[in-house]
Design an enzyme around this catalytic site. Structure first.
Site, short mmCIF file in Angstrom:
data_model
loop_
_atom_site.label_atom_id
_atom_site.label_comp_id
_atom_site.label_asym_id
_atom_site.label_seq_id
_atom_site.Cartn_x
_atom_site.Cartn_y
_atom_site.Cartn_z
N ARG A 173 9.18 10.66 -15.38
CA ARG A 173 7.73 10.70 -15.10
C ARG A 173 7.04 9.36 -15.34
NH1 ARG A 173 8.42 15.95 -17.46
NH2 ARG A 173 8.17 17.56 -15.87
N LYS A 216 1.73 -1.01 -5.33
CA LYS A 216 2.10 -0.11 -4.23
C LYS A 216 3.62 -0.02 -4.19
CE LYS A 216 -1.53 -0.24 -0.72
NZ LYS A 216 -1.79 -0.61 0.68
N GLU A 248 2.34 -13.14 5.84
CA GLU A 248 1.49 -12.57 4.80
C GLU A 248 0.66 -13.63 4.10
OE1 GLU A 248 0.91 -9.47 4.24
OE2 GLU A 248 2.65 -8.26 4.79
N LYS A 268 -5.20 -11.46 -4.03
CA LYS A 268 -4.78 -10.06 -4.12
C LYS A 268 -5.13 -9.48 -5.48
CE LYS A 268 -1.32 -6.71 -2.97
NZ LYS A 268 -0.04 -6.43 -2.30
N GLU A 325 -6.93 1.67 -3.23
CA GLU A 325 -7.31 1.52 -1.82
C GLU A 325 -8.30 2.57 -1.36
OE1 GLU A 325 -4.94 1.24 2.31
OE2 GLU A 325 -4.11 -0.03 0.74
N ARG A 349 -9.66 -2.82 -0.58
CA ARG A 349 -8.24 -3.17 -0.61
C ARG A 349 -7.59 -2.94 0.76
NH1 ARG A 349 -3.48 -1.75 -5.10
NH2 ARG A 349 -1.81 -2.70 -3.89
N ASN A 362 -4.48 -4.83 4.76
CA ASN A 362 -3.67 -4.27 5.84
C ASN A 362 -3.97 -4.89 7.20
OD1 ASN A 362 -2.09 -2.25 4.39
ND2 ASN A 362 -4.05 -1.22 4.06
N HIS A 417 -1.45 -4.63 9.96
CA HIS A 417 -0.42 -3.68 9.58
C HIS A 417 -0.44 -2.38 10.39
CE1 HIS A 417 0.03 -6.48 6.31
NE2 HIS A 417 0.95 -5.76 5.73
N HIS A 429 3.03 -1.89 11.67
CA HIS A 429 3.87 -0.81 11.18
C HIS A 429 4.39 0.06 12.33
CE1 HIS A 429 2.37 -0.71 6.72
NE2 HIS A 429 3.25 -1.66 6.96
N HIS A 438 9.47 -7.06 8.61
CA HIS A 438 8.10 -6.63 8.32
C HIS A 438 7.09 -7.73 8.60
CE1 HIS A 438 4.68 -4.78 6.40
NE2 HIS A 438 4.57 -5.81 5.59
#
Length: 367
Positions: free
Chosen positions: A123, A145, A187, A228, A238, A242, A246, A249, A253, A267
């Protein structure tokens, strides 16, 4: 060269991003300072293990830190349910405890996968990010993330789980294949395109030095990490701005998924094409001027990146299939499309409830 430290100032859970050359040899001392006597499990891939695992293990041993390793296959296909389950089981097999650490030694795939496993095992275990690609150093290793891919799209299964340290040794980038460095650079450019036109101007003048490994490389990584860190500190999960990170993206994606999460399209390469598409779509909607869109395309092309979907090798999904992938994007809210669009270089914004018909028409015209 002395290291640069960037603080991610999360309330109650701050951590440092340490940037500089030769830092991998200091991994053990830095972990010992944070968690003396900890047992560690290093998650890495076959390529990174061949180059850097011995250095990392020697550094840990020299500081009295025990370690074992889990080595996965390189590439985006390792961000799967099956590999995730295997990594979790292998971590548990080491009998690692709640006061011990997972170390993610690798690029974005390793960092995302190991971070998600750390979030899930017992956990929640603490972990350290040791990013070994440019993309990971400026983006995926920072901000917590973590996750894996689904048949429905990129990064759709995961958790927010912050590291306790990010150690970015820019010297390891010297061994990075040129294509991987180019992909990571997309990026880097993204941070200028979001809200820092001055940085984008600087990149246009200095990108060759970033590639060559001069002090400009550390400067670029630090600028990206500061940007960042500031966004993550005010919007960890997000719910607000935030999402600006993206940029490119949503389109990217979908292209990445359409290419089968394979070496056909890395990517960062997908993000480069996606950012150009975001600018072109913004121009088409009367939000931005064509000169800025062309400037972005020209710069990304100059560093060796592809900028059009037609430049992707092999068969790709048709527009309807791409739209189905876009509809699975994490930013979709109650079926409404959200894109990061722009009014110009350094002027990106979150556009909610974007008309799918307009996006479909735009993609139909793409060459």
């Amino acid at each position: 060269m002395s290291a640069t430290t960037v603080r991610v100032d999360l309330a109650g859970r701050p951590y440092d991003i340490v940037i500089g050359r030769g830092l991998l040899a200091e991994l053990g001392l830095r972990i010992a300072a944070l968690r003396p006597g900890a047992n560690t499990v290093i998650v890495t891939d076959e390529n990174v293990a061949a180059r850097h695992l011995d250095t990392a293990k020697a550094s840990l041993a020299g500081a009295g830190i025990t370690s074992s390793e889990i080595i996965i296959a390189p590439g985006e296909k390792s961000k799967s349910i099956d590999v995730f389950a295997s990594v979790c089981d292998q971590i548990l097999a080491t009998r690692i405890g709640r006061n011990d650490l997972v170390i993610a030694l690798g690029g974005g795939v390793v960092g995302d996968l190991a971070g998600f496993a750390a979030a899930a095992v017992r956990r929640g275990l603490d972990y350290v990010q040791v990013p070994t690609t440019l993309l990971a150093q400026v983006d995926s290793s920072v901000g917590g993330k973590t996750g894996i891919n689904s048949q429905y799209g990129k990064n759709l299964i995961g958790a927010f789980h912050q590291p306790i340290l990010v150690l970015a040794d820019t010297a390891v980038l010297d061994t990075l294949p040129e294509r991987e460095f180019q992909a990571g650079y997309a990026e880097v450019a993204k941070y200028g395109l979001i809200d820092d036109a001055k940085f984008f101007n600087w990149l246009e003048a200095n990108w060759r030095h970033v590639f060559d490994g001069g002090p400009e490389r550390e400067e670029a990584v630090a600028i990206c990490c500061r940007a960042k860190a500031a966004i993550v500190a005010r919007d960890e999960k997000e719910t607000g701005d935030r999402a600006l990170l993206n940029l490119g993206h949503t389109f990217g994606h979908a292209l990445e998924a359409g290419a089968g999460f394979s070496s056909r399209l890395l990517h960062g390469e997908a993000v480069a094409i996606g950012m150009v598409q975001a600018f072109d779509y913004s121009v088409e909607q009367g939000l931005a001027n064509g000169q800025d869109a062309e400037r972005v395309r020209r710069h990304l092309k100059s560093v060796g990146l592809r900028t059009r979907p037609s430049e992707i090798e092999g068969d790709m999904p048709d527009v309807d299939e791409l739209m189905a992938l876009i509809a699975q994007d994490k930013k979709v809210q109650r079926g409404k499309l959200t894109f990061i669009l722009t009014r110009g270089i350094g002027e990106s914004f979150i556009a909610k409830d974007v008309d799918p018909a307009k996006v479909h028409a735009f993609l139909s015209q793409q060459g």
